[in-house]
Write a protein that holds these residues in place. Sequence first.
Motif, short mmCIF file in Angstrom:
data_model
loop_
_atom_site.label_atom_id
_atom_site.label_comp_id
_atom_site.label_asym_id
_atom_site.label_seq_id
_atom_site.Cartn_x
_atom_site.Cartn_y
_atom_site.Cartn_z
N VAL A 1 4.73 -6.63 3.74
CA VAL A 1 5.77 -6.27 5.03
C VAL A 1 4.25 -5.52 6.47
CG1 VAL A 1 7.08 -5.12 4.17
CG2 VAL A 1 4.66 -3.67 4.15
N GLY A 2 3.26 -6.44 6.28
CA GLY A 2 2.60 -6.90 7.18
C GLY A 2 1.64 -5.45 7.46
N ALA A 3 1.17 -4.73 6.98
CA ALA A 3 0.44 -3.30 7.15
C ALA A 3 -0.81 -3.63 5.95
CB ALA A 3 1.36 -2.39 5.40
N ARG A 4 -1.63 -2.52 6.90
CA ARG A 4 -3.22 -2.83 6.46
C ARG A 4 -3.37 -1.59 6.54
NH1 ARG A 4 -7.73 -5.31 7.30
NH2 ARG A 4 -6.56 -7.55 8.30
N LEU A 5 -4.32 -1.55 5.20
CA LEU A 5 -4.44 -0.21 5.22
C LEU A 5 -6.05 -0.32 4.04
CD1 LEU A 5 -4.14 3.12 5.14
CD2 LEU A 5 -4.02 3.15 2.99
N GLU A 6 -7.33 0.18 4.34
CA GLU A 6 -8.55 0.19 3.99
C GLU A 6 -8.42 1.51 2.75
OE1 GLU A 6 -11.08 -1.92 4.44
OE2 GLU A 6 -9.49 -2.89 6.02
N ARG A 7 -8.03 1.51 1.79
CA ARG A 7 -7.87 1.76 0.65
C ARG A 7 -8.06 1.54 -0.77
NH1 ARG A 7 -9.00 4.99 4.71
NH2 ARG A 7 -8.25 7.25 4.88
N VAL A 8 -9.05 2.36 -1.56
CA VAL A 8 -8.45 2.46 -2.99
C VAL A 8 -7.66 3.34 -3.76
CG1 VAL A 8 -9.92 2.13 -5.29
CG2 VAL A 8 -10.78 1.19 -3.32
N ALA A 9 -6.51 2.30 -3.57
CA ALA A 9 -5.21 3.36 -4.34
C ALA A 9 -4.59 3.06 -5.93
CB ALA A 9 -3.96 2.07 -3.22
N THR A 10 -4.29 4.20 -6.69
CA THR A 10 -4.37 4.06 -7.87
C THR A 10 -1.81 3.85 -7.21
OG1 THR A 10 -4.42 4.40 -9.85
CG2 THR A 10 -4.70 5.90 -8.60
N TYR A 11 -1.34 3.96 -8.35
CA TYR A 11 0.06 3.84 -8.50
C TYR A 11 0.72 4.27 -9.29
CZ TYR A 11 4.64 3.05 -7.75
OH TYR A 11 6.03 4.11 -7.57
N HIS A 12 1.30 5.59 -9.77
CA HIS A 12 1.83 6.99 -10.02
C HIS A 12 3.11 6.13 -10.38
CE1 HIS A 12 3.29 10.42 -12.27
NE2 HIS A 12 4.37 10.43 -10.72
N VAL B 1 2.31 4.38 2.83
CA VAL B 1 0.93 3.21 3.07
C VAL B 1 1.85 1.45 3.60
CG1 VAL B 1 0.20 1.58 1.74
CG2 VAL B 1 0.64 4.22 0.30
N LEU B 2 2.78 1.51 3.50
CA LEU B 2 3.28 0.00 3.88
C LEU B 2 4.01 0.99 5.33
CD1 LEU B 2 6.36 -0.83 1.20
CD2 LEU B 2 3.76 -1.40 1.05
N ASP B 3 4.30 1.78 6.17
CA ASP B 3 4.14 1.96 7.47
C ASP B 3 2.44 2.04 7.88
OD1 ASP B 3 5.74 2.13 9.93
OD2 ASP B 3 5.02 4.34 9.65
N SER B 4 1.43 1.29 7.46
CA SER B 4 0.06 1.63 8.02
C SER B 4 -0.33 0.69 8.71
CB SER B 4 -0.63 2.25 6.75
OG SER B 4 -0.89 3.27 6.40
N ARG B 5 -1.42 0.40 10.08
CA ARG B 5 -1.10 -0.91 10.05
C ARG B 5 -2.11 -0.56 11.06
NH1 ARG B 5 3.98 -2.92 12.49
NH2 ARG B 5 3.21 -4.49 12.14
#
Lengths: 237, 462
Positions: free
Chosen positions: A122-133, A233-237
Amino acid sequence: MPRVSLFVTCIVDQVFPQVGLAMAGVLDRAGCEIEFREAQTCCGQPAFNSGYRREARTVAEYFLQVFEDADYIVVPSGSCASMIAHHYAELFDAGDTRIAGLASRVWEFSRFLVDVLHVEDVGARLERVATYHDGCHALREMRTKEAPRRLLEHVRGLRLAEMDAAEECCGFGGTFSVKFPEVSGGMARTKIDSILRSGAEIVVSTDSSCLMQIQGVLSRAGTGVRTMHLAEVLDSR
Amino acid sequence: MAEPYQHKIANALGDPKLQLAIYSATGRLADGRRRTVSTEAFPDYQELRQHAHEIKKHTLNHLDFYLQELERNVEARGGRVIWARDGQEARAFIRNLARERATNLIVKSKSMTTEEIHLNEHLAQDGIEAVETDLGEYILQLAGEKPFHIIAPALHKTREDIAHLFERRLHAAHETTPERLTAIARAALREKFLEAGIGITGANFLVADSGMVVLVENEGNARLSCSAPRIHVAVSGIEKVIPRAQDLGVFLNLLGRSATGQPLSVYTSFLSGPRREGELDGPEEFYLVLLDNGRTKVLADAEKRQSLYCIRCGACLNNCPVYRKIGGYSYPWVYSGPIGKILTPQFMGVHQDPWLPFASSLCGACAEVCPVKIEIPKILLALRAEITEAGIQKGGMVEKLAFRMWAWLMRHPRIYERVAPVAAAAASRLPRAGPLKAWLSQRDLPPLARRSFRQLWRERRK
């Protein structure tokens, strides 16, 4: 252009409105024609899960009236989507035309993107380490397992660090969280142990209710790990 | 919630040693299951589950037919079937049998059904000693405790606990390795096997077309219990019957995997009645006690009937995040975990422990691992509806009123929009009580948004 009617759950509406806005933003950029019906309120799950079927049914009837002619109903929650798609069938007669075909119209947000729109980036950008619940109802009732992960894998700058207990319940469970607070809290603390072991900076999920529980315990434990709804997250750019 | 259970739950949560024991033991069992049912290890797993579900469904829908077929075939092989309406009738038969055969020592292999009817305690009152021969059950019998888990009854006991128990009760040397501890128990039990006049077992499956009792175990004690003594009595719930011997291929493939992660348990015994002429072993007399004890009541409810499909594998316990916190002693009856949560209210009536079906986050992990696909969350929801309908849970009146008001508000969006923030603001200023207090006892609460989504949306549209 798919016509999408947003169902912004009561918890998102009142507590996490930014999640609703983020979802609308992502769907808009993915080329959907979006509407928000202001008459909407709740899916009825709190009453249903607490055993108040009559009350749940009146709220469900109201929901069906509000969304009667909607094409796609997209929901930032696997749990609320499942209530509508699966559990309404237990509140109405099998032959009731109002619930016929409901399961193919109601979509949890991430699966709508991946399985209906066929969008993974979706063209998002986020500089993070993420974990998914994995929210329990998203996972087990809405079959949401791959979609959020595919979407996260395409977010620039984001690294997905799976936790060992991704599929284990966070302990929220609606009124369970206040009827059995110690058990619910214990489950949440087990969950955050797994989150902390993953080394992630943020916890992502499809359900704000799980995230409210997880954030509440992360914050009480004084950790710096934060929660974000997948839509944010997906809305971060 | 009823006071005693509140305490039991608090005790379990507050005991770090116990928490660790439950977590590691159930985790090991759950991991074992996951490995042996994975697509690579067992590609037919999901189809087999569905098949097992269909067989159970068919059998319970025609239970009268299959039970009569079973009885005919058991008796044709020289056994006898005893129909027991309840625990009292089952116990009376066993007590009288022991008296008639002049024995006061019985060896027993693991059976939840006999736990259900408190067989050992009643026999003891009549001067008959019933010795548990499954290692876990034996440990608990020495400790004077009940099974903590359906298949791993002494799961909460550490090796050190058991060493002390054996020292105290058997005057054994202090040993802590599993091998030495087992040797101590084995030596003590071997005497009992040789002396006992009757062996009592449960039954994993009853096969209608061949009049067979099938026992699944890992220690060999069940096999010894039904072959060393002169008389074998199997006590089984009526729901354990399956139509044909060939159906065992479905169930045996699921049971070991689901329970302990074993493709097949170590011993599977197919018992078809007493020793016949020319045979070298087997009991001289065989009795099958078929117990109702509330099962026909469950059977009468078409929606919840599937609760009786259970094959007692314990997978739902091992995968339940609530069981893994509160452990087996926090549940009111011998059946704990998710399956206990649906069986107890149906057998005992919803009035006895109305809190029980609410003690679940409805995560659905139980239904996901159930080898016979019992829809446990769906049944929990149905039980909750029965309980609120009857208005018997604690604080039920207030809650009912609150949900009535809530349901009205949810149909009036304009009023809801005004009321929600006011109500929340008021709640945050009131002394912390009720649900808010309960929430804050464990975790922080995010503030309500200054403006709701609908307000923000409206502003954006302008």
